[in-house]
Enzyme design. Sequence first.
Site, PDB file in Angstrom:
ATOM      1  N   TRP A  44       8.255   4.744   3.647  1.00  0.00           N
ATOM      2  CA  TRP A  44       6.933   4.953   3.059  1.00  0.00           C
ATOM      3  C   TRP A  44       7.123   5.406   1.615  1.00  0.00           C
ATOM      4  CZ3 TRP A  44       3.993   9.287   1.470  1.00  0.00           C
ATOM      5  CH2 TRP A  44       2.594   9.162   1.556  1.00  0.00           C
ATOM      6  N   HIS A 119      -0.856   7.395   4.864  1.00  0.00           N
ATOM      7  CA  HIS A 119      -1.403   6.086   4.476  1.00  0.00           C
ATOM      8  C   HIS A 119      -1.951   6.101   3.057  1.00  0.00           C
ATOM      9  CE1 HIS A 119      -3.009   2.108   4.882  1.00  0.00           C
ATOM     10  NE2 HIS A 119      -4.249   2.516   4.666  1.00  0.00           N
ATOM     11  N   TRP A 120      -1.642   5.024   2.323  1.00  0.00           N
ATOM     12  CA  TRP A 120      -2.161   4.807   0.972  1.00  0.00           C
ATOM     13  C   TRP A 120      -3.175   3.668   0.982  1.00  0.00           C
ATOM     14  CZ3 TRP A 120      -0.987   8.174  -2.726  1.00  0.00           C
ATOM     15  CH2 TRP A 120       0.253   8.823  -2.732  1.00  0.00           C
ATOM     16  N   ASP A 136      -7.831  -1.603   1.405  1.00  0.00           N
ATOM     17  CA  ASP A 136      -7.107  -0.868   2.448  1.00  0.00           C
ATOM     18  C   ASP A 136      -6.327  -1.871   3.294  1.00  0.00           C
ATOM     19  OD1 ASP A 136      -6.240   0.737   4.584  1.00  0.00           O
ATOM     20  OD2 ASP A 136      -8.046   1.979   4.491  1.00  0.00           O
ATOM     21  N   CYS A 178       2.283   0.460   3.137  1.00  0.00           N
ATOM     22  CA  CYS A 178       0.963   0.630   2.526  1.00  0.00           C
ATOM     23  C   CYS A 178       1.060   0.885   1.027  1.00  0.00           C
ATOM     24  CB  CYS A 178       0.187   1.752   3.212  1.00  0.00           C
ATOM     25  SG  CYS A 178       1.059   3.330   3.314  1.00  0.00           S
TER      26      CYS A 178
END
Length: 229
Positions: A44, A119-120, A136, A178
């Site tokens: 991530w 989460h991005w 998203d 993400c």
Amino acid sequence: MIDGKRNCQRSAGMSSYRGDQVALSFHESCLRLSDVELLKGPFWLNDQIISFYFEYLEKQIYKDEDDILFVSPEVTQCIRMVSEAEVGIFLDPLRAKQRAFIFFALNDNQIADRAGGSHWSLLVFSRPERAFYHFDSSHHSNSDICRQFVGVLKRALDCPEAQLRTGDCLQQSNGYDCGVHVLCTVDKVIQQVRKSGRIEGVKSARYDVIRGKREEILNMIIELGGRIN
């Protein structure tokens, strides 16, 4: 981006990597070897990588385009956590009210003084369209956070009538890309803006672009005189 707002915390499990030496200093961004390791995946992406990419676009690629503003993840997080009366402390020095397009990397971290989250997503304000576009890559995972944030930004940017729209966004095929999707979507949005002066109609990034983005950033670090091992 705003100076002096860098968060020095590192992702868990990576901070002891070779003493976490500096891999690259670039304007206000400082990447360490632990950050670079995240680019080698499958990991991530953290605040430092996304901040660096935003700053690279601002200082290198779009340095002559004053209508575009990239807000670092750290500053975005601060805006989310402070009272509405304090939002101007972060946006006014950036001349946000005079910018046509403003990019925010949204994180689902709910803790004000600690790096984290899982989460991005990407939020872009388009003043010409009087709209916010939310991209998203994980089925609207950040929708609630986005709506709350937009409510604050409408007043702070003097655009209370702005609509929130859902942007076309390729859905991630794993649980860790993400951040990569955010960076690739930034590229696509800017291409659309430079072409038409609007975000409407922007197409999502392709999977091959997503797969190649980490290596692209690693090569970018080398070209800037940094180290990746």
